[in-house]
Design a protein around this motif. Structure first.
Motif, PDB file in Angstrom:
ATOM      1  N   LEU A  20      45.881  46.470  44.845  1.00 13.36           N
ATOM      2  CA  LEU A  20      44.618  47.357  43.225  1.00 13.36           C
ATOM      3  C   LEU A  20      44.140  46.976  42.783  1.00 13.36           C
ATOM      4  O   LEU A  20      43.254  46.994  41.789  1.00 13.36           O
ATOM      5  CB  LEU A  20      45.243  49.173  43.426  1.00 13.36           C
ATOM      6  CG  LEU A  20      44.299  49.869  42.838  1.00 13.36           C
ATOM      7  CD1 LEU A  20      42.925  49.999  43.955  1.00 13.36           C
ATOM      8  CD2 LEU A  20      44.454  51.394  43.030  1.00 13.36           C
ATOM      9  N   VAL A  21      44.853  46.750  41.859  1.00 11.64           N
ATOM     10  CA  VAL A  21      44.969  45.860  40.125  1.00 11.64           C
ATOM     11  C   VAL A  21      44.561  45.157  40.027  1.00 11.64           C
ATOM     12  O   VAL A  21      43.357  44.366  39.774  1.00 11.64           O
ATOM     13  CB  VAL A  21      46.457  46.417  39.416  1.00 11.64           C
ATOM     14  CG1 VAL A  21      46.219  44.982  38.492  1.00 11.64           C
ATOM     15  CG2 VAL A  21      46.410  47.071  38.831  1.00 11.64           C
ATOM     16  N   ALA A  22      44.640  44.379  41.107  1.00  9.50           N
ATOM     17  CA  ALA A  22      44.342  43.157  41.409  1.00  9.50           C
ATOM     18  C   ALA A  22      42.987  42.842  41.876  1.00  9.50           C
ATOM     19  O   ALA A  22      41.454  42.169  41.109  1.00  9.50           O
ATOM     20  CB  ALA A  22      45.068  41.771  42.570  1.00  9.50           C
ATOM     21  N   TYR A  23      42.666  43.440  42.259  1.00  7.10           N
ATOM     22  CA  TYR A  23      41.090  43.553  43.217  1.00  7.10           C
ATOM     23  C   TYR A  23      40.311  44.265  41.804  1.00  7.10           C
ATOM     24  O   TYR A  23      38.751  44.280  42.198  1.00  7.10           O
ATOM     25  CB  TYR A  23      40.858  44.729  44.366  1.00  7.10           C
ATOM     26  CG  TYR A  23      39.726  45.441  44.931  1.00  7.10           C
ATOM     27  CD1 TYR A  23      38.873  44.169  45.843  1.00  7.10           C
ATOM     28  CD2 TYR A  23      39.108  46.627  44.932  1.00  7.10           C
ATOM     29  CE1 TYR A  23      37.457  44.887  46.229  1.00  7.10           C
ATOM     30  CE2 TYR A  23      37.738  46.787  45.327  1.00  7.10           C
ATOM     31  CZ  TYR A  23      36.946  46.280  46.047  1.00  7.10           C
ATOM     32  OH  TYR A  23      35.769  46.364  46.253  1.00  7.10           O
ATOM     33  N   LEU A  24      39.924  45.324  41.261  1.00  6.33           N
ATOM     34  CA  LEU A  24      39.940  45.654  40.388  1.00  6.33           C
ATOM     35  C   LEU A  24      39.641  44.976  38.843  1.00  6.33           C
ATOM     36  O   LEU A  24      37.806  44.582  38.624  1.00  6.33           O
ATOM     37  CB  LEU A  24      40.396  47.337  39.822  1.00  6.33           C
ATOM     38  CG  LEU A  24      40.661  48.454  40.174  1.00  6.33           C
ATOM     39  CD1 LEU A  24      41.785  49.415  39.678  1.00  6.33           C
ATOM     40  CD2 LEU A  24      38.969  49.062  41.087  1.00  6.33           C
ATOM     41  N   LEU A  25      40.937  44.481  38.688  1.00  2.54           N
ATOM     42  CA  LEU A  25      40.532  42.907  38.110  1.00  2.54           C
ATOM     43  C   LEU A  25      39.520  42.335  38.701  1.00  2.54           C
ATOM     44  O   LEU A  25      39.078  41.532  37.789  1.00  2.54           O
ATOM     45  CB  LEU A  25      41.720  42.451  37.976  1.00  2.54           C
ATOM     46  CG  LEU A  25      42.992  42.830  36.733  1.00  2.54           C
ATOM     47  CD1 LEU A  25      43.747  42.481  36.883  1.00  2.54           C
ATOM     48  CD2 LEU A  25      41.959  43.132  35.307  1.00  2.54           C
ATOM     49  N   TYR A  26      39.212  41.590  39.134  1.00  2.56           N
ATOM     50  CA  TYR A  26      38.446  40.582  40.286  1.00  2.56           C
ATOM     51  C   TYR A  26      37.044  41.553  39.896  1.00  2.56           C
ATOM     52  O   TYR A  26      36.368  40.718  39.572  1.00  2.56           O
ATOM     53  CB  TYR A  26      38.732  40.130  41.940  1.00  2.56           C
ATOM     54  CG  TYR A  26      37.959  39.815  42.593  1.00  2.56           C
ATOM     55  CD1 TYR A  26      37.205  38.437  42.020  1.00  2.56           C
ATOM     56  CD2 TYR A  26      37.115  39.963  43.296  1.00  2.56           C
ATOM     57  CE1 TYR A  26      36.650  37.402  42.868  1.00  2.56           C
ATOM     58  CE2 TYR A  26      35.971  38.983  44.367  1.00  2.56           C
ATOM     59  CZ  TYR A  26      35.898  38.077  43.481  1.00  2.56           C
ATOM     60  OH  TYR A  26      34.864  36.699  44.354  1.00  2.56           O
ATOM     61  N   LYS A  27      36.780  42.376  40.280  1.00  2.00           N
ATOM     62  CA  LYS A  27      35.108  42.690  40.780  1.00  2.00           C
ATOM     63  C   LYS A  27      34.747  43.280  39.398  1.00  2.00           C
ATOM     64  O   LYS A  27      34.426  42.826  38.678  1.00  2.00           O
ATOM     65  CB  LYS A  27      35.801  44.328  41.656  1.00  2.00           C
ATOM     66  CG  LYS A  27      35.608  44.337  42.517  1.00  2.00           C
ATOM     67  CD  LYS A  27      34.642  44.004  42.964  1.00  2.00           C
ATOM     68  CE  LYS A  27      34.614  44.448  44.852  1.00  2.00           C
ATOM     69  NZ  LYS A  27      33.353  43.507  45.784  1.00  2.00           N
ATOM     70  N   LEU A  28      35.757  43.666  38.113  1.00  2.00           N
ATOM     71  CA  LEU A  28      35.241  43.458  36.865  1.00  2.00           C
ATOM     72  C   LEU A  28      35.445  42.444  36.273  1.00  2.00           C
ATOM     73  O   LEU A  28      34.416  42.424  35.100  1.00  2.00           O
ATOM     74  CB  LEU A  28      36.585  43.990  35.737  1.00  2.00           C
ATOM     75  CG  LEU A  28      36.303  44.372  34.344  1.00  2.00           C
ATOM     76  CD1 LEU A  28      35.810  44.915  34.288  1.00  2.00           C
ATOM     77  CD2 LEU A  28      37.504  45.016  33.539  1.00  2.00           C
ATOM     78  N   TYR A  29      35.698  40.811  36.390  1.00  2.00           N
ATOM     79  CA  TYR A  29      35.222  39.823  35.828  1.00  2.00           C
ATOM     80  C   TYR A  29      33.744  39.100  37.035  1.00  2.00           C
ATOM     81  O   TYR A  29      33.307  39.415  35.757  1.00  2.00           O
ATOM     82  CB  TYR A  29      36.474  38.984  36.819  1.00  2.00           C
ATOM     83  CG  TYR A  29      36.317  38.002  37.127  1.00  2.00           C
ATOM     84  CD1 TYR A  29      35.789  36.816  35.713  1.00  2.00           C
ATOM     85  CD2 TYR A  29      35.293  36.688  38.162  1.00  2.00           C
ATOM     86  CE1 TYR A  29      35.208  35.681  35.479  1.00  2.00           C
ATOM     87  CE2 TYR A  29      35.080  35.574  38.094  1.00  2.00           C
ATOM     88  CZ  TYR A  29      34.619  34.732  37.108  1.00  2.00           C
ATOM     89  OH  TYR A  29      34.509  34.219  36.417  1.00  2.00           O
ATOM     90  N   LEU A  30      33.785  39.938  38.150  1.00  2.00           N
ATOM     91  CA  LEU A  30      32.456  39.814  38.878  1.00  2.00           C
ATOM     92  C   LEU A  30      31.476  40.475  37.588  1.00  2.00           C
ATOM     93  O   LEU A  30      30.201  39.860  37.916  1.00  2.00           O
ATOM     94  CB  LEU A  30      32.487  40.272  40.436  1.00  2.00           C
ATOM     95  CG  LEU A  30      33.129  39.611  40.939  1.00  2.00           C
ATOM     96  CD1 LEU A  30      33.193  39.855  42.949  1.00  2.00           C
ATOM     97  CD2 LEU A  30      32.900  38.140  41.719  1.00  2.00           C
ATOM     98  N   LEU A  31      31.518  41.584  37.099  1.00  2.00           N
ATOM     99  CA  LEU A  31      30.701  42.567  36.602  1.00  2.00           C
ATOM    100  C   LEU A  31      30.364  42.002  35.162  1.00  2.00           C
ATOM    101  O   LEU A  31      29.088  41.824  34.616  1.00  2.00           O
ATOM    102  CB  LEU A  31      31.221  44.289  36.585  1.00  2.00           C
ATOM    103  CG  LEU A  31      30.581  44.807  37.983  1.00  2.00           C
ATOM    104  CD1 LEU A  31      31.378  45.983  37.462  1.00  2.00           C
ATOM    105  CD2 LEU A  31      29.645  44.693  38.161  1.00  2.00           C
ATOM    106  N   MET A  32      30.999  41.122  34.860  1.00  2.00           N
ATOM    107  CA  MET A  32      31.947  40.775  33.284  1.00  2.00           C
ATOM    108  C   MET A  32      30.666  39.577  33.226  1.00  2.00           C
ATOM    109  O   MET A  32      30.142  39.032  32.320  1.00  2.00           O
ATOM    110  CB  MET A  32      32.322  41.086  33.098  1.00  2.00           C
ATOM    111  CG  MET A  32      33.285  42.353  32.399  1.00  2.00           C
ATOM    112  SD  MET A  32      34.505  42.812  31.978  1.00  2.00           S
ATOM    113  CE  MET A  32      34.679  41.412  30.509  1.00  2.00           C
ATOM    114  N   ARG A  33      31.065  38.446  34.742  1.00  2.00           N
ATOM    115  CA  ARG A  33      30.753  36.745  34.473  1.00  2.00           C
ATOM    116  C   ARG A  33      29.336  37.297  34.087  1.00  2.00           C
ATOM    117  O   ARG A  33      27.786  37.508  34.385  1.00  2.00           O
ATOM    118  CB  ARG A  33      30.648  36.107  35.564  1.00  2.00           C
ATOM    119  CG  ARG A  33      31.132  35.371  35.561  1.00  2.00           C
ATOM    120  CD  ARG A  33      31.051  34.852  37.275  1.00  2.00           C
ATOM    121  NE  ARG A  33      30.571  35.057  38.165  1.00  2.00           N
ATOM    122  CZ  ARG A  33      30.723  34.915  39.801  1.00  2.00           C
ATOM    123  NH1 ARG A  33      31.501  33.724  40.170  1.00  2.00           N
ATOM    124  NH2 ARG A  33      29.787  35.740  40.443  1.00  2.00           N
TER     125      ARG A  33
END
Length: 264
Positions: A20-33
């Motif tokens: 779950l943490v890995a998924y949230l960090l990945y989604k956060l990266y996509l939003l911030m990229r």
């Protein structure tokens, strides 16, 4: 003497948490990229590393300075990353499992009233221009019209656009399932890709969606045809059922990237 190797027990819930943490960090990266938030993040990370070094070196003055900054650190993060936090919340709201539980009967009723009004105005060839606020605020355009703050109903919408009504010119703007104002002035598109035969209502609908993420419904006074505008694109001559589908999709929780509506 037997030495028992040190083993870290791993439970199923631990694996779920890591995933779950890995998924949230990945989604956060996509939003911030590709945004300035990435630079801000690295700046904050650099400050944190400096604070670790200052603490390890026992630098009294700098440590006191960083301690005073840390008191407002969480608030500063919320302010700096407000757009990204909002987009994460919208992403969560777009999840089909969550939307199933948070579907608003009031919104469905409002869509029903709008669709019924548009169908009637199309039949009677009453020109209409209805804009729906989404994530971009439309206050600047609301203030150009007559404030109403009224419940969305079929009869009220038809009355507002009746050609003998002094408020029939301009657009009706709907925010949070309420009619905010009527007779609002919208920006007119100057796009050369639009047909020269389009009237002012259609160009205003496209113009607003070129500058905001609003969703706009247009009824032609000449033909009675129903059109919708979104993302600077005009979709013409749609059916009432297609209108309901477009409205339902447009007013559902959305991420920054808009998806195509379902086929009708």
């Amino acid at each position: 003497m037997t030495i028992i190797p040190w083993v870290i027990p791993i439970r199923l819930v631990d694996l779920l948490e890591i995933g779950l943490v890995a998924y949230l960090l990945y989604k956060l990266y996509l939003l911030m990229r590709g945004t300035i938030a990435v630079q801000i993040f690295f700046g904050i990370l650099a400050l944190y590393l400096i604070q670790v070094l200052v603490t390890a070196a026992n630098m009294t003055i700098l440590r006191a300075l960083f301690n005073s900054i840390s008191d407002v650190f969480v608030l500063a993060l919320i302010i700096l990353f407000q757009p990204e936090i909002r987009r994460v919340l919208l992403l969560l709201g777009q999840n089909p499992l969550i939307r199933r539980f948070v579907r608003s009967p009031a919104q469905e009723a409002m869509i029903g009233e709008v669709v019924a009004a548009v169908a009637e105005m199309s039949k009677r060839r009453i020109g209409a221009l209805i804009a729906f606020e989404r994530t971009t605020g439309l206050r600047n355009y609301i203030e150009t019209g007559a404030e109403l703050q009224a419940k969305v109903t079929k009869d009220l919408l038809i009355t507002l656009f009746f050609n003998q009504n002094p408020l029939h010119d301009g657009a009706v703007i709907i925010r949070s399932q309420r009619i905010e104002a009527a007779r609002c002035i919208l920006p007119v598109s100057t796009s050369m890709s639009l047909s020269p035969h389009l009237g002012l209502r259609h160009r205003a609908a496209v113009g607003l969606t070129e500058q905001t993420d609003a969703f706009v419904v247009v009824v032609s006074e000449e033909t009675g045809h129903i059109s919708v505008a979104r993302n600077g694109e005009l979709i013409q001559n749609i059916t009432v059922n297609e209108l309901r589908s477009y409205l339902t999709e447009a007013l559902s929780p959305q991420s920054a990237a808009e998806t195509e509506p379902a086929e009708v």
